[in-house]
Motif scaffolding. Structure first.
Motif, PDB file in Angstrom:
ATOM      1  N   VAL A   1      58.791  41.956  29.954  1.00 56.00           N
ATOM      2  CA  VAL A   1      57.506  42.586  29.632  1.00 56.00           C
ATOM      3  C   VAL A   1      56.645  41.636  28.805  1.00 56.00           C
ATOM      4  O   VAL A   1      55.441  41.518  29.023  1.00 56.00           O
ATOM      5  CB  VAL A   1      57.734  43.917  28.894  1.00 56.00           C
ATOM      6  N   LYS A   2      57.269  40.931  27.855  1.00 56.12           N
ATOM      7  CA  LYS A   2      56.521  39.980  27.022  1.00 56.12           C
ATOM      8  C   LYS A   2      55.946  38.862  27.885  1.00 56.12           C
ATOM      9  O   LYS A   2      54.799  38.423  27.680  1.00 56.12           O
ATOM     10  CB  LYS A   2      57.449  39.385  25.971  1.00 56.12           C
TER      11      LYS A   2
ATOM     12  N   GLU B   1      51.262  36.329  30.325  1.00 52.83           N
ATOM     13  CA  GLU B   1      50.597  35.837  31.534  1.00 52.83           C
ATOM     14  C   GLU B   1      49.216  36.473  31.710  1.00 52.83           C
ATOM     15  O   GLU B   1      48.267  35.818  32.133  1.00 52.83           O
ATOM     16  CB  GLU B   1      51.476  36.140  32.749  1.00 52.83           C
ATOM     17  N   LEU B   2      49.110  37.765  31.353  1.00 51.95           N
ATOM     18  CA  LEU B   2      47.840  38.467  31.514  1.00 51.95           C
ATOM     19  C   LEU B   2      46.952  38.337  30.283  1.00 51.95           C
ATOM     20  O   LEU B   2      45.770  38.676  30.331  1.00 51.95           O
ATOM     21  CB  LEU B   2      48.097  39.944  31.811  1.00 51.95           C
ATOM     22  N   GLY B   3      47.537  37.895  29.179  1.00 50.46           N
ATOM     23  CA  GLY B   3      46.756  37.664  27.967  1.00 50.46           C
ATOM     24  C   GLY B   3      46.330  38.920  27.236  1.00 50.46           C
ATOM     25  O   GLY B   3      45.307  38.920  26.540  1.00 50.46           O
ATOM     26  N   THR B   4      47.127  39.997  27.387  1.00 48.68           N
ATOM     27  CA  THR B   4      46.772  41.241  26.703  1.00 48.68           C
ATOM     28  C   THR B   4      48.011  42.120  26.553  1.00 48.68           C
ATOM     29  O   THR B   4      48.900  42.093  27.424  1.00 48.68           O
ATOM     30  CB  THR B   4      45.690  42.013  27.498  1.00 48.68           C
TER      31      THR B   4
ATOM     32  N   ALA C   1      45.003  48.398  29.331  1.00 45.94           N
ATOM     33  CA  ALA C   1      45.367  47.353  30.305  1.00 45.94           C
ATOM     34  C   ALA C   1      46.696  47.687  30.966  1.00 45.94           C
ATOM     35  O   ALA C   1      46.887  47.456  32.168  1.00 45.94           O
ATOM     36  CB  ALA C   1      45.447  45.996  29.596  1.00 45.94           C
ATOM     37  N   GLY C   2      47.622  48.232  30.193  1.00 43.98           N
ATOM     38  CA  GLY C   2      48.918  48.597  30.748  1.00 43.98           C
ATOM     39  C   GLY C   2      48.814  49.646  31.832  1.00 43.98           C
ATOM     40  O   GLY C   2      49.544  49.604  32.832  1.00 43.98           O
ATOM     41  N   ALA C   3      47.897  50.597  31.657  1.00 44.19           N
ATOM     42  CA  ALA C   3      47.712  51.636  32.669  1.00 44.19           C
ATOM     43  C   ALA C   3      47.220  51.035  33.980  1.00 44.19           C
ATOM     44  O   ALA C   3      47.636  51.452  35.068  1.00 44.19           O
ATOM     45  CB  ALA C   3      46.709  52.680  32.154  1.00 44.19           C
ATOM     46  N   ILE C   4      46.342  50.019  33.890  1.00 43.64           N
ATOM     47  CA  ILE C   4      45.852  49.347  35.102  1.00 43.64           C
ATOM     48  C   ILE C   4      46.994  48.599  35.792  1.00 43.64           C
ATOM     49  O   ILE C   4      47.170  48.686  37.015  1.00 43.64           O
ATOM     50  CB  ILE C   4      44.714  48.370  34.747  1.00 43.64           C
TER      51      ILE C   4
END
Length: 292
Positions: free
Chosen positions: A36-37, A42-45, A60-63
């Motif tokens: 997860v980290k 990788e996504l920067g958020t 962001a996690g929901a997306i």
């Protein structure tokens, strides 16, 4: 970003934590945390708000979660189509069933299916309605048995299996136990014994109570029909079961009274993703179910 990492992230969300997800994906908790980290880096958020042993999705996690379900479903379809192209004689049926009533409805179907298609492997899981829907959406299941409720989820196609009215399971000395039928207004003062949270039947009962302006007085919850019926027999309250299941559990000390409420039928249907690839194994299962 790879699909294995996305699958790990999806399970963390579903299971509500890293340790629970680790058991499902057969990895260590530290490996799950690192996956997860890595995705977050990788996504920067941040994708999860970590609170003790539990985690909640960020915006962001929901997306990412929603998109991951789509990607995993596409991967599942791709593998299924390639396997069909290779002309596999056996195949795998991945089917999900709800905890309530599956034995009574599907045991004989499984026996017939196994007799017709002995080389097909059956992967069977038992989940509540919410998780069955998620597994269908992500392509982890070919087909699932669901309680069909309006408005119907237009992402799925359906094949009806059984429609049964609900009955009220009452202690034999309940003042309404000699009635032919009752509604929720009649039962407004009676304690309710319901299924555990997450069972789809609870939503049917609550919606019907709301229409009558009745607020249920819930005195107990359980995921086991036998225990629910025993609680009724002990005088703890009244319960609600599909007629065919209630009749199987009928014994001294309880009475069954028809529930006179609209839109409360126990309507079980097989569901699969609309416009998705349906494996031959799943198609064969639907054929068996149609013939019952």
């Amino acid at each position: 970003m790879n699909l294995r990492t996305l699958r790990t992230f999806v399970e963390v969300v579903r299971q509500g934590g890293f340790s629970q997800a680790a058991e499902v994906v057969s990895l260590t908790q530290s490996t799950v945390s690192k996956a997860v980290k890595t995705l977050e880096d990788e996504l920067g958020t941040p994708l999860l708000n970590r609170m003790g042993h539990k985690s909640e999705l960020t915006a962001a996690g929901a997306i990412v979660y929603r998109r991951a379900l789509v990607l995993l479903a596409e991967r599942s379809d791709l593998i299924a189509e390639i396997n069909d192209l290779r002309g596999l004689k056996g195949g795998i049926l991945r089917i999900g069933l709800p905890p309530v009533g599956s034995g009574a409805l599907f045991a004989a179907m499984f026996a017939e299916y196994r007799a017709r298609y002995p080389d097909i492997e059956i992967e069977l899981i038992e989940y509540g309605a919410k998780k069955l829907l998620e597994c269908l959406e992500s392509g982890e299941l070919d087909v699932a048995a669901l309680l069909k409720q309006k408005p119907y989820n237009e992402a799925f196609d359906y094949q009806d299996v059984r429609i049964e009215p609900l009955v009220v399971v009452m202690p034999e000395h309940h003042p309404l136990s000699t009635r032919k039928s009752v509604d929720f207004a009649d039962l407004a003062d009676s304690p309710f014994i319901l299924f555990e949270a997450g069972f789809a039947l609870n939503a049917v009962i609550q919606a019907a109570c709301d229409k009558k302006g009745v607020t249920p007085k819930v005195t107990a919850r359980s995921g086991q029909i036998d225990f629910i019926v025993d609680l009724v027999s002990a005088g703890l309250g009244v319960a609600f079961l599909p007629r065919m299941l209630a009749q199987k559990h009928l014994h001294d000390g309880i009475r069954l009274v028809a529930l006179d409420e609209a839109d409360t039928d126990w309507h079980i249907a097989l569901a699969w993703r609309k416009n998705a690839h349906l494996s031959p194994a799943a198609g064969a299962w639907l054929e068996v179910a149609r013939g019952r």
